[in-house]
Design a protein around this motif. Structure first.
Motif, PDB file in Angstrom:
ATOM      1  N   PHE A  63     -11.757   2.751  29.902  1.00 41.13           N
ATOM      2  CA  PHE A  63     -11.594   4.200  29.781  1.00 41.13           C
ATOM      3  C   PHE A  63     -12.748   4.795  28.982  1.00 41.13           C
ATOM      4  O   PHE A  63     -13.270   5.859  29.333  1.00 41.13           O
ATOM      5  CB  PHE A  63     -10.242   4.532  29.138  1.00 41.13           C
ATOM      6  CG  PHE A  63      -9.074   4.278  30.044  1.00 41.13           C
ATOM      7  CD1 PHE A  63      -8.698   5.220  30.988  1.00 41.13           C
ATOM      8  CD2 PHE A  63      -8.371   3.083  29.980  1.00 41.13           C
ATOM      9  CE1 PHE A  63      -7.634   4.988  31.844  1.00 41.13           C
ATOM     10  CE2 PHE A  63      -7.308   2.837  30.825  1.00 41.13           C
ATOM     11  CZ  PHE A  63      -6.936   3.785  31.766  1.00 41.13           C
ATOM     12  N   GLU A  64     -13.133   4.106  27.932  1.00 40.73           N
ATOM     13  CA  GLU A  64     -14.257   4.592  27.126  1.00 40.73           C
ATOM     14  C   GLU A  64     -15.526   4.692  27.967  1.00 40.73           C
ATOM     15  O   GLU A  64     -16.301   5.635  27.820  1.00 40.73           O
ATOM     16  CB  GLU A  64     -14.477   3.656  25.933  1.00 40.73           C
ATOM     17  CG  GLU A  64     -15.581   4.101  25.000  1.00 40.73           C
ATOM     18  CD  GLU A  64     -15.751   3.181  23.803  1.00 40.73           C
ATOM     19  OE1 GLU A  64     -16.905   2.809  23.503  1.00 40.73           O
ATOM     20  OE2 GLU A  64     -14.724   2.827  23.185  1.00 40.73           O
ATOM     21  N   HIS A  66     -15.756   5.545  30.907  1.00 38.36           N
ATOM     22  CA  HIS A  66     -15.664   6.775  31.697  1.00 38.36           C
ATOM     23  C   HIS A  66     -15.504   8.015  30.812  1.00 38.36           C
ATOM     24  O   HIS A  66     -15.086   9.081  31.299  1.00 38.36           O
ATOM     25  CB  HIS A  66     -14.503   6.667  32.687  1.00 38.36           C
ATOM     26  CG  HIS A  66     -14.768   5.700  33.805  1.00 38.36           C
ATOM     27  ND1 HIS A  66     -15.496   6.048  34.925  1.00 38.36           N
ATOM     28  CD2 HIS A  66     -14.442   4.393  33.951  1.00 38.36           C
ATOM     29  CE1 HIS A  66     -15.588   5.002  35.729  1.00 38.36           C
ATOM     30  NE2 HIS A  66     -14.955   3.987  35.172  1.00 38.36           N
ATOM     31  N   GLY A  67     -15.819   7.876  29.537  1.00 36.18           N
ATOM     32  CA  GLY A  67     -15.805   9.024  28.639  1.00 36.18           C
ATOM     33  C   GLY A  67     -14.430   9.471  28.211  1.00 36.18           C
ATOM     34  O   GLY A  67     -14.220  10.653  27.931  1.00 36.18           O
ATOM     35  N   ILE A  68     -13.499   8.516  28.119  1.00 35.54           N
ATOM     36  CA  ILE A  68     -12.105   8.851  27.806  1.00 35.54           C
ATOM     37  C   ILE A  68     -11.601   8.040  26.619  1.00 35.54           C
ATOM     38  O   ILE A  68     -11.695   6.808  26.605  1.00 35.54           O
ATOM     39  CB  ILE A  68     -11.200   8.578  29.034  1.00 35.54           C
ATOM     40  CG1 ILE A  68     -11.541   9.558  30.166  1.00 35.54           C
ATOM     41  CG2 ILE A  68      -9.728   8.669  28.659  1.00 35.54           C
ATOM     42  CD1 ILE A  68     -10.885   9.217  31.482  1.00 35.54           C
ATOM     43  N   ASP A  69     -11.068   8.737  25.625  1.00 33.80           N
ATOM     44  CA  ASP A  69     -10.357   8.128  24.504  1.00 33.80           C
ATOM     45  C   ASP A  69      -8.874   8.279  24.827  1.00 33.80           C
ATOM     46  O   ASP A  69      -8.283   9.329  24.601  1.00 33.80           O
ATOM     47  CB  ASP A  69     -10.721   8.834  23.199  1.00 33.80           C
ATOM     48  CG  ASP A  69      -9.960   8.278  22.005  1.00 33.80           C
ATOM     49  OD1 ASP A  69      -9.362   7.195  22.127  1.00 33.80           O
ATOM     50  OD2 ASP A  69      -9.967   8.936  20.942  1.00 33.80           O
ATOM     51  N   LEU A  70      -8.264   7.224  25.378  1.00 33.47           N
ATOM     52  CA  LEU A  70      -6.924   7.319  25.949  1.00 33.47           C
ATOM     53  C   LEU A  70      -5.831   7.100  24.914  1.00 33.47           C
ATOM     54  O   LEU A  70      -5.834   6.111  24.176  1.00 33.47           O
ATOM     55  CB  LEU A  70      -6.768   6.285  27.073  1.00 33.47           C
ATOM     56  CG  LEU A  70      -5.458   6.364  27.868  1.00 33.47           C
ATOM     57  CD1 LEU A  70      -5.381   7.680  28.637  1.00 33.47           C
ATOM     58  CD2 LEU A  70      -5.325   5.168  28.799  1.00 33.47           C
ATOM     59  N   ASP A  71      -4.872   8.031  24.888  1.00 31.37           N
ATOM     60  CA  ASP A  71      -3.680   7.932  24.052  1.00 31.37           C
ATOM     61  C   ASP A  71      -2.493   7.774  24.995  1.00 31.37           C
ATOM     62  O   ASP A  71      -2.148   8.700  25.727  1.00 31.37           O
ATOM     63  CB  ASP A  71      -3.541   9.194  23.192  1.00 31.37           C
ATOM     64  CG  ASP A  71      -2.342   9.136  22.259  1.00 31.37           C
ATOM     65  OD1 ASP A  71      -1.733   8.051  22.132  1.00 31.37           O
ATOM     66  OD2 ASP A  71      -2.007  10.168  21.654  1.00 31.37           O
ATOM     67  N   ILE A  72      -1.873   6.591  24.997  1.00 33.17           N
ATOM     68  CA  ILE A  72      -0.764   6.288  25.908  1.00 33.17           C
ATOM     69  C   ILE A  72       0.549   6.611  25.218  1.00 33.17           C
ATOM     70  O   ILE A  72       0.829   6.103  24.127  1.00 33.17           O
ATOM     71  CB  ILE A  72      -0.790   4.804  26.334  1.00 33.17           C
ATOM     72  CG1 ILE A  72      -2.155   4.429  26.908  1.00 33.17           C
ATOM     73  CG2 ILE A  72       0.316   4.524  27.348  1.00 33.17           C
ATOM     74  CD1 ILE A  72      -2.355   2.932  27.088  1.00 33.17           C
ATOM     75  N   ARG A  73       1.354   7.448  25.839  1.00 35.95           N
ATOM     76  CA  ARG A  73       2.632   7.872  25.260  1.00 35.95           C
ATOM     77  C   ARG A  73       3.798   7.360  26.106  1.00 35.95           C
ATOM     78  O   ARG A  73       3.730   7.365  27.337  1.00 35.95           O
ATOM     79  CB  ARG A  73       2.713   9.401  25.201  1.00 35.95           C
ATOM     80  CG  ARG A  73       1.516  10.066  24.498  1.00 35.95           C
ATOM     81  CD  ARG A  73       1.551   9.856  22.988  1.00 35.95           C
ATOM     82  NE  ARG A  73       0.424  10.487  22.314  1.00 35.95           N
ATOM     83  CZ  ARG A  73       0.418  11.723  21.843  1.00 35.95           C
ATOM     84  NH1 ARG A  73       1.455  12.510  21.986  1.00 35.95           N
ATOM     85  NH2 ARG A  73      -0.657  12.182  21.221  1.00 35.95           N
TER      86      ARG A  73
END
Length: 339
Positions: A63-64, A66-73
């Motif tokens: 994800f990083e 692809h420019g994404i700091d992912l927060d999974i809820r």
């Protein structure tokens, strides 16, 4: 449903942050000094084996990339995830396609970015000691189901396709959290559930081998879980949506090649996390659901108009939706992966 879901109804739906994040900025900075987008993803339930690719993709920095700091809820059911996504309370959702279809017809401004579980995990589940080998063996049996859900609505179609009448099988209305207990206690002969979820948990709890009659292996298939987004993302953040789809697809592909490490990446994901052996079996089954004949050999998450139309037709027949819309009303094919 699995035991970890018993408390779902007691916990209010979390109003998760959108891409603006929990602080003042909608971006974060990586260790290398790169600025990337904060992104929230709300699952359909508390984490279980099906979700391993998200945690593995985050761990492996897919994800990083692809420019994404992912927060999974954690989620509390696909219907609530669809509603939260449409309301902009989360950037993206992971939800069952029937809930998406129903949500769109209820006016929720949400679309699919691609279904990843393209073979339905819907199944009749039972202990193998029941001696059930084919749909015909269900005649005279009592099955735990939940009134109004997608499983119960499509079960009559499954029966019809296999030359059975609805009256041949008694469906006992059961709270989702009580299905497994109903089978273990002998109150019912089986349950309607997902092969990638309840079955491995029931087998672990009872220490008995569980058997399945999968809908997809007995004449009935339709789309299941996939990535969804609301109007705010689709209208103003197309680039983010496209990057998210690619990151999820790559994460599924990577997890498929490394199922053990992918499941291990879920450690600490939730207090309700199933045992590792259950997670492994859930994910193993998930990997059998990623394609239809039309998408075999394509990257995870590549959809076709024909498969979408087939799914819409099934749920129109089941009475879940009235006056079906065009495929593009449910699926944002402009953002989707191409085969």
């Amino acid at each position: 449903m699995t035991a970890r879901r018993v408390l779902i109804g007691l916990v209010p739906l979390l109003l998760v942050a959108t891409a603006c994040g929990d602080g003042d900025s909608d971006t974060t900075t990586t260790d290398s000094g790169r600025e990337i987008d904060k992104v929230t993803l709300t699952l359909n339930w508390y984490p279980y084996g099906e979700h391993a690719p998200f945690y593995y993709g985050k761990q492996q920095k897919i994800f990083e990339k692809h420019g994404i700091d992912l927060d999974i809820r954690a989620g509390q059911g696909s219907q609530k995830t669809v509603q939260a996504t449409g309301a902009g309370q989360t950037d993206f959702g992971w939800a069952d396609t029937p809930a998406l279809l129903s949500g769109v017809h209820s006016g929720v401004k949400v679309k699919s970015l691609g279904v990843f579980l393209q073979t339905t995990p819907s199944s009749v589940q039972f202990f193998e000691s029941q001696g059930i080998k084919s749909p015909a063996d269900l005649k005279g049996k009592t099955i735990a189901g939940t009134a109004g859900d997608a499983l119960s609505k499509t079960f009559p179609i499954f029966l019809k396709l296999n030359d059975l009448a609805e009256s041949d099988v008694r469906v006992q209305n059961t709270d989702p959290a009580g299905k497994i207990a109903a089978v273990i206690s002998g109150k019912t002969d089986g349950l309607l559930g997902y092969a990638s979820d309840q079955g491995p948990t029931m087998q672990n709890k009872a220490n008995k081998q569980v058997g399945y009659l999968r809908f997809s292996e007995n004449g009935l298939n339709f789309y299941s879980n996939g990535l969804i987004a609301g109007r705010q993302v689709l209208s103003g953040k197309k680039d983010l949506a496209q990057r998210m789809v690619k990151a999820v697809s790559e994460s599924f592909a990577a997890a498929e090649k490394a199922p053990g490490p992918a499941v291990a990446a879920m450690e600490g994901a939730s207090e309700q996390l199933p045992p590792e052996e259950v997670l492994s079996e859930q994910f193993r089954t998930t990997l059998t659901l990623l394609h239809t004949p039309a998408t075999e050999g394509s990257a995870p998450g590549v959809n076709t108009d024909a498969d979408w139309q087939k799914t819409i037709d099934v749920f129109a027949e089941a009475g879940l939706i009235e006056n079906p819309k065009a495929v593009t009303d449910y699926w944002d094919d402009a953002t989707a992966l191409k085969g």
